[in-house]
Design a protein around this motif. Structure first.
Motif, short mmCIF file in Angstrom:
data_model
loop_
_atom_site.label_atom_id
_atom_site.label_comp_id
_atom_site.label_asym_id
_atom_site.label_seq_id
_atom_site.Cartn_x
_atom_site.Cartn_y
_atom_site.Cartn_z
N PHE A 1 15.68 -11.98 -25.08
CA PHE A 1 14.51 -12.43 -24.33
C PHE A 1 14.93 -13.43 -23.26
N ARG A 2 15.99 -14.18 -23.52
CA ARG A 2 16.52 -15.13 -22.53
C ARG A 2 17.37 -14.35 -21.54
N ASN A 3 16.74 -13.57 -20.71
CA ASN A 3 17.47 -12.62 -19.87
C ASN A 3 17.44 -12.92 -18.37
N LEU A 4 16.87 -14.07 -17.99
CA LEU A 4 16.84 -14.43 -16.58
C LEU A 4 18.19 -15.00 -16.16
N VAL A 5 18.69 -14.58 -15.02
CA VAL A 5 20.00 -15.02 -14.53
C VAL A 5 19.84 -15.58 -13.13
N LEU A 6 20.24 -16.83 -12.95
CA LEU A 6 20.18 -17.49 -11.65
C LEU A 6 21.50 -17.25 -10.93
N ILE A 7 21.41 -16.70 -9.73
CA ILE A 7 22.60 -16.28 -9.00
C ILE A 7 22.67 -16.96 -7.65
N GLY A 8 23.85 -17.46 -7.34
CA GLY A 8 24.10 -18.02 -6.01
C GLY A 8 25.29 -17.31 -5.39
N GLU A 9 25.12 -16.75 -4.22
CA GLU A 9 26.20 -16.02 -3.55
C GLU A 9 26.48 -16.66 -2.20
N ARG A 10 27.73 -16.66 -1.82
CA ARG A 10 28.11 -17.26 -0.55
C ARG A 10 27.55 -16.44 0.61
N ILE A 11 27.00 -17.13 1.57
CA ILE A 11 26.40 -16.43 2.73
C ILE A 11 27.50 -15.97 3.68
N ARG B 1 29.83 -28.44 -5.25
CA ARG B 1 31.08 -27.92 -4.71
C ARG B 1 30.86 -26.76 -3.73
N GLN B 2 29.58 -26.37 -3.57
CA GLN B 2 29.24 -25.29 -2.63
C GLN B 2 29.97 -24.00 -2.99
N ILE B 3 29.94 -23.63 -4.28
CA ILE B 3 30.59 -22.40 -4.74
C ILE B 3 29.57 -21.50 -5.43
N PRO B 4 29.81 -20.19 -5.44
CA PRO B 4 28.87 -19.25 -6.07
C PRO B 4 28.75 -19.48 -7.57
N PHE B 5 27.66 -18.97 -8.14
CA PHE B 5 27.41 -19.17 -9.56
C PHE B 5 26.59 -18.01 -10.13
N MET B 6 26.65 -17.90 -11.46
CA MET B 6 25.84 -16.93 -12.19
C MET B 6 25.52 -17.56 -13.54
N VAL B 7 24.30 -18.07 -13.68
CA VAL B 7 23.93 -18.88 -14.84
C VAL B 7 22.73 -18.27 -15.56
N CYS B 8 22.91 -17.98 -16.85
CA CYS B 8 21.82 -17.49 -17.69
C CYS B 8 21.43 -18.60 -18.66
#
Length: 328
Positions: free
Chosen positions: A318-328, A197-204
């Motif tokens: 410990f599961r502390n990595l967060v994948l982030i996508g922000e609109r350019i 959908r080409q939208i921002p995200f924040m996934v842990c």
């Protein structure tokens, strides 16, 4: 990839606590070396240096009335776990969302695997005018979340559905995706939904051995099986980095790794190593999976979303990595 992660602007040491009995072979270590060498010059993961003090909303936890009942978190009660572990993670997410909203406004947030609604309730109560939809297959957790939202007069839509089904029925106005500790393939499904959908995200992400069927065919595991990574590298860079995995084999320090030496695929090796109790090894596997997830997601975003990797303190999980996508 082999050192500590940048957390709130500072480099933290790799984790050291125990999970389960470790079983790491020489081939496992060679495979980790090979993957890290292949990826380091191919896809640069941007480490985020955001500091929470500057953007976190000044709001109290809305779950101060949690009972001191036992939980699944060892000796901690539900209240102790929430306030000592879960709330700081929610607080971190709220701060990131606050910073993101100033740069690119959003109005409808999808919480994937949101269960009891801890994150969703706080998002809805923090950001005026923002709708929140929670999708989870655990009916009992959703009922608890619905009751908590109703008690606080917060309007949240709770959907008891498998995400593969829900993704086809969710409204078109969703413009941000969050997931806090989405198990296994559920994280991949959330990332795929956002990228399509080409939208921002924040996934842990959470564990890596569940819901593999939810991962899209072109997800991260398609990039790390024997013989696959080298071909992708060649297509995208027109050359193969030293020691890249290609033609079903690789050489690391003069030792060949071939399919004859293991019945596992590359993705199965990484999933297994991410779950073991040797934190020096599991941390490397976790970083590799996160990098591959971002790479797979970035390929679908058509340069409309920029991807990066952040982390909250390992003190909370410990599961502390967060994948982030922000609109350019």
């Amino acid at each position: 990839m082999t050192g500590g992660m940048e957390v709130d602007g500072q480099i933290s040491a790799p984790p050291s606590a125990r999970q389960r009995k470790a079983k790491v072979s020489k081939v496992d270590m060679q495979f980790l070396d090979c993957m890290e060498e292949s990826l380091k010059n191919l896809y640069e993961v941007v480490s985020d240096s955001w500091t929470p003090q500057s953007d976190v909303p000044d709001i109290p936890s809305l779950s101060a009335d949690l009972p001191d009942a036992s939980s699944a978190r060892g000796a901690l009660s539900r209240s102790e776990y929430f306030h000592g572990k879960k709330w700081p993670q929610i607080w971190w997410f709220l701060g990131r969302l606050s910073a993101c909203r100033r740069r690119c406004n959003f109005s409808h947030v999808l919480d994937v695997g949101g269960g009891r609604g801890d994150l969703a309730i706080h998002i809805a109560s923090t950001f005026d005018g923002v709708k929140v939809t929670v999708v989870d297959s655990n009916e009992s957790s959703l009922k608890v979340g619905q009751a908590a939202a109703s008690k606080r007069h917060i309007d949240i839509r709770f959907c008891n559905m498998d995400f593969a089904t829900a993704a086809e029925q969710l409204p078109a106005d969703i413009d941000f995706v969050v997931a806090l500790h989405a198990c296994g393939g559920l994280s991949d499904a959330a990332l795929n939904f956002a990228s399509c959908r080409q939208i921002p995200f924040m996934v842990c992400p959470c564990c890596h051995l569940k819901h593999e069927g939810l991962e899209p065919r072109d997800g991260w595991s398609s990039l790390c099986d024997f013989g696959v990574l080298g071909k992708v590298v060649e297509n995208e860079k027109n050359q193969c980095p030293a020691r890249a995995i290609e033609d079903s084999q690789s050489t690391t320090q003069g030792t060949e790794i071939t399919k004859r030496e293991t019945t596992e695929t590359g993705s199965q090796i990484l999933r297994r190593l991410a779950e073991i109790d040797r934190r020096d090894v599991s941390w490397r596997a976790l970083n590799l999976i996160a990098t591959l997830r971002l790479w797979a997601t970035n390929r679908k975003c058509q340069q409309r979303i920029t991807c990066k990797l952040a982390a909250f303190s390992q003190e909370y999980s410990f599961r502390n990595l967060v994948l982030i996508g922000e609109r350019i």
